[in-house]
Design an enzyme around this catalytic site. Structure first.
Site, PDB file in Angstrom:
ATOM      1  CE  LYS A  11     -39.584  19.968 -11.176  1.00  0.00           C
ATOM      2  NZ  LYS A  11     -38.583  20.954 -10.703  1.00  0.00           N
ATOM      3  CE1 TYR A  51     -39.353  24.707 -14.740  1.00  0.00           C
ATOM      4  CE2 TYR A  51     -38.774  22.842 -16.128  1.00  0.00           C
ATOM      5  CZ  TYR A  51     -39.289  23.351 -14.945  1.00  0.00           C
ATOM      6  OH  TYR A  51     -39.743  22.497 -13.973  1.00  0.00           O
ATOM      7  NE  ARG A  87     -45.705  28.542  -4.847  1.00  0.00           N
ATOM      8  CZ  ARG A  87     -44.697  28.322  -5.694  1.00  0.00           C
ATOM      9  NH1 ARG A  87     -44.887  27.624  -6.784  1.00  0.00           N
ATOM     10  NH2 ARG A  87     -43.498  28.789  -5.422  1.00  0.00           N
ATOM     11  CG  ASN A 114     -37.455  20.501  -7.239  1.00  0.00           C
ATOM     12  OD1 ASN A 114     -37.781  20.020  -8.319  1.00  0.00           O
ATOM     13  ND2 ASN A 114     -37.566  21.783  -6.968  1.00  0.00           N
ATOM     14  CG  HIS A 117     -43.386  22.903 -12.177  1.00  0.00           C
ATOM     15  ND1 HIS A 117     -42.652  24.052 -12.004  1.00  0.00           N
ATOM     16  CD2 HIS A 117     -44.555  23.282 -12.774  1.00  0.00           C
ATOM     17  CE1 HIS A 117     -43.344  25.075 -12.493  1.00  0.00           C
ATOM     18  NE2 HIS A 117     -44.500  24.646 -12.964  1.00  0.00           N
ATOM     19  CD  GLU A 128     -46.478  26.748 -15.009  1.00  0.00           C
ATOM     20  OE1 GLU A 128     -45.523  27.465 -14.679  1.00  0.00           O
ATOM     21  OE2 GLU A 128     -46.954  25.854 -14.264  1.00  0.00           O
TER      22      GLU A 128
HETATM   23  P1  CMP Z   1     -39.550  24.344 -10.557  1.00  0.00           P
HETATM   24  O1  CMP Z   1     -40.631  24.687  -9.596  1.00  0.00           O
HETATM   25  O2  CMP Z   1     -39.814  23.274 -11.540  1.00  0.00           O
HETATM   26  O3  CMP Z   1     -39.121  25.668 -11.344  1.00  0.00           O
HETATM   27  C1  CMP Z   1     -37.809  25.955 -11.749  1.00  0.00           C
HETATM   28  C2  CMP Z   1     -36.837  24.905 -11.328  1.00  0.00           C
HETATM   29  O4  CMP Z   1     -35.489  25.253 -11.399  1.00  0.00           O
HETATM   30  C3  CMP Z   1     -37.064  24.559  -9.879  1.00  0.00           C
HETATM   31  O5  CMP Z   1     -38.269  23.895  -9.709  1.00  0.00           O
HETATM   32  C4  CMP Z   1     -35.808  23.761  -9.557  1.00  0.00           C
HETATM   33  O6  CMP Z   1     -35.942  22.403  -9.887  1.00  0.00           O
HETATM   34  C5  CMP Z   1     -34.805  24.397 -10.496  1.00  0.00           C
HETATM   35  N1  CMP Z   1     -33.850  25.160  -9.714  1.00  0.00           N
HETATM   36  C6  CMP Z   1     -34.097  26.215  -8.932  1.00  0.00           C
HETATM   37  N2  CMP Z   1     -32.945  26.639  -8.358  1.00  0.00           N
HETATM   38  C7  CMP Z   1     -31.976  25.812  -8.817  1.00  0.00           C
HETATM   39  C8  CMP Z   1     -30.572  25.729  -8.589  1.00  0.00           C
HETATM   40  N3  CMP Z   1     -29.966  26.579  -7.776  1.00  0.00           N
HETATM   41  N4  CMP Z   1     -29.888  24.754  -9.216  1.00  0.00           N
HETATM   42  C9  CMP Z   1     -30.509  23.897 -10.054  1.00  0.00           C
HETATM   43  N5  CMP Z   1     -31.841  23.924 -10.297  1.00  0.00           N
HETATM   44  C10 CMP Z   1     -32.549  24.877  -9.675  1.00  0.00           C
END
Ligand code: CMP
Length: 142
Positions: A11, A51, A87, A114, A117, A128
């Protein structure tokens, strides 16, 4: 366990921190083959489509803003049990709760930013991968 594929996105936060190479190296050290690899700057439409399953969530707008902020690096990873193994290597969604040594603990910023993904199932991995790559991009080596 059969050879499986999963989709990884490094990301914007991790790409901005110049951690692309470190993350790809960690993946190779963990037995993943980089079957396809692409660096791109997602459009709003691409991020919203990817998303779409989260579009009713309160954080959807923030998520799309973040994912379109700067380039990402998208990869198709291959190994046995790739979805579950990736994961485990990523760690928990919230970097503060992720185990030591995981990508999110090492390079993640917070639950929204984070670092990576990963697909959550083999079925979603197929969807995906098809969203970002043509079949010829991920064809096995002849
Ligand atoms: P990802 O695995 O990319 O899939 C959905 C994403 O939403 C997740 O990682 C996080 O980056 C984001 N996400 C999940 N929970 C929250 C939250 N509470 N606030 C902001 N972003 C979130």
């Amino acid at each position: 366990m059969a050879v499986e594929r999963t989709l990884s996105i490094i990301k914007p936060d991790a790409v901005e921190k110049n951690k692309t190479g470190a993350i790809l190296a960690l993946l190779e050290e963990n037995g993943f083959v980089l079957r396809a690899l692409r660096r791109t700057h997602l459009s709003r439409r691409e991020a919203e489509g990817f998303y779409a399953v989260h579009k009713e969530r309160p954080f959807f707008g923030e998520l799309v803003e973040f994912m379109t902020r700067s380039p990402v690096v998208i990869a198709v990873l291959e190994r046995d049990d790739a979805v579950a193994k990736y994961r485990a290597v990523m760690g928990a969604t919230d970097p503060a709760k992720a185990d030591a040594g995981t990508i999110r603990k090492l390079y993640g910023t917070n639950v929204g930013e984070n670092a990576v993904h990963g697909s959550d199932s083999a079925d979603n991995a197929r969807i995906e991968i098809g969203y970002f790559f043509a079949a010829s991009d991920v064809a096995p080596v002849a």
